[in-house]
Design a protein around this motif. Structure first.
Motif, short mmCIF file in Angstrom:
data_model
loop_
_atom_site.label_atom_id
_atom_site.label_comp_id
_atom_site.label_asym_id
_atom_site.label_seq_id
_atom_site.Cartn_x
_atom_site.Cartn_y
_atom_site.Cartn_z
N GLU A 92 32.55 29.28 7.17
CA GLU A 92 32.28 28.67 8.47
C GLU A 92 30.86 28.98 8.93
OE1 GLU A 92 35.37 30.24 10.93
OE2 GLU A 92 36.87 28.83 10.17
N GLN A 93 30.43 30.22 8.73
CA GLN A 93 29.08 30.63 9.11
C GLN A 93 28.04 29.83 8.30
OE1 GLN A 93 28.28 34.76 8.37
NE2 GLN A 93 26.42 34.75 9.60
N HIS A 94 28.29 29.64 7.02
CA HIS A 94 27.38 28.88 6.16
C HIS A 94 27.33 27.41 6.61
CE1 HIS A 94 24.97 28.05 2.66
NE2 HIS A 94 25.82 27.11 2.28
N ILE A 95 28.47 26.85 6.96
CA ILE A 95 28.50 25.46 7.43
C ILE A 95 27.72 25.32 8.73
CG2 ILE A 95 30.04 23.68 8.39
CD1 ILE A 95 32.10 24.63 6.26
N ARG A 96 27.87 26.28 9.66
CA ARG A 96 27.10 26.24 10.91
C ARG A 96 25.60 26.31 10.62
NH1 ARG A 96 31.36 29.24 12.92
NH2 ARG A 96 30.36 31.21 12.46
N PHE A 97 25.22 27.16 9.66
CA PHE A 97 23.81 27.28 9.30
C PHE A 97 23.30 25.95 8.74
CE2 PHE A 97 20.46 28.07 6.19
CZ PHE A 97 19.55 28.78 6.96
N HIS A 100 22.25 23.01 10.99
CA HIS A 100 20.98 23.07 11.73
C HIS A 100 19.78 23.46 10.88
CE1 HIS A 100 23.23 22.47 15.38
NE2 HIS A 100 24.05 23.42 15.00
N HIS A 101 19.97 23.57 9.56
CA HIS A 101 18.87 23.96 8.68
C HIS A 101 18.89 23.13 7.40
CE1 HIS A 101 19.31 27.43 11.32
NE2 HIS A 101 18.04 27.69 11.06
N ASP A 102 17.73 22.97 6.81
CA ASP A 102 17.62 22.27 5.54
C ASP A 102 18.24 23.13 4.44
OD1 ASP A 102 16.24 20.07 3.88
OD2 ASP A 102 15.56 21.94 2.95
N PRO A 108 14.56 25.01 9.96
CA PRO A 108 15.32 24.23 10.96
C PRO A 108 15.16 22.73 10.71
CG PRO A 108 14.09 25.97 12.03
CD PRO A 108 13.64 25.94 10.60
N ASN A 109 16.24 21.98 10.86
CA ASN A 109 16.20 20.54 10.63
C ASN A 109 16.01 19.78 11.95
OD1 ASN A 109 18.71 20.58 11.87
ND2 ASN A 109 19.85 20.15 10.01
N ARG A 110 16.09 18.46 11.90
CA ARG A 110 15.87 17.62 13.08
C ARG A 110 16.89 17.94 14.17
NH1 ARG A 110 13.11 12.80 13.88
NH2 ARG A 110 12.72 12.72 11.64
N SER A 111 18.12 18.16 13.79
CA SER A 111 19.16 18.49 14.76
C SER A 111 18.79 19.76 15.53
CB SER A 111 20.50 18.68 14.05
OG SER A 111 21.46 19.19 14.91
N SER A 112 18.34 20.76 14.82
CA SER A 112 17.92 22.01 15.44
C SER A 112 16.71 21.79 16.34
CB SER A 112 17.59 23.04 14.37
OG SER A 112 17.16 24.24 14.94
N PHE A 113 15.74 20.99 15.87
CA PHE A 113 14.56 20.68 16.66
C PHE A 113 14.96 19.99 17.96
CE2 PHE A 113 11.41 17.53 17.98
CZ PHE A 113 10.32 18.35 18.22
N ASN A 114 15.83 18.96 17.87
CA ASN A 114 16.25 18.22 19.07
C ASN A 114 16.99 19.13 20.05
OD1 ASN A 114 15.12 15.86 18.13
ND2 ASN A 114 17.03 15.12 17.22
N MET A 115 17.82 20.00 19.54
CA MET A 115 18.58 20.91 20.40
C MET A 115 17.63 21.86 21.13
SD MET A 115 22.01 22.98 19.35
CE MET A 115 21.17 24.02 18.16
#
Length: 135
Positions: A92-97, A100-102, A108-115
């Motif tokens: 679950e922790q890996h999926i959460r990572f 939001h990350h490549d 950090p990916n676009r989702s993380s940037f937008n957040m």
């Protein structure tokens, strides 16, 4: 609440609790499940829930408990299944990572940037009342 003792122990529980199988038989459940709320929820009739298992070395691991009524030697008893949740929590922790990350770079990916952009744009901006240059 009636004090419950272990009458029998499966080898997989002994391995999970880091004890020799004969050592686990006849021991009160509070030794392995220190959280009183967990024990009380099962006394109140709850059949499943998450808990913490205290291993023989004192370390605590997350587990899922499933309580089932059984008949053993002509008496009504309870069987408790204990499922180790460490691998599930790690996944679950890996999926959460990854959400939001490549996956390749870990950046950090676009989702993380937008957040982060949304969070920072909602903060009130504080502007200094005066500014002086030092020379």
């Amino acid at each position: 609440m009636r004090r419950r003792h272990r009458r029998d122990c499966h080898n997989s529980f002994a391995i999970l609790a880091k004890v020799a199988n004969p050592e686990a038989v006849g021991v009160k459940l509070d030794k392995y499940f220190p959280d009183e709320a967990t024990r009380l929820s099962f006394s109140a009739g709850q059949s499943a829930g998450r808990a913490e298992l205290r291993q023989a070395d004192g370390s605590i691991i997350p587990v899922e408990l499933i309580l089932r009524p059984v008949e053993f030697a002509g008496k009504k008893q309870h069987a408790i299944a204990v499922r180790d949740l460490r691998a599930r929590k790690k996944a679950e922790q890996h999926i959460r990572f990854l959400a939001h990350h490549d996956a390749l770079t870990g950046l950090p990916n676009r989702s993380s940037f937008n957040m982060n952009w949304t969070r920072k744009s909602r903060r009130p901006r504080v502007r200094p009342k005066s500014c002086r240059a030092l020379s």
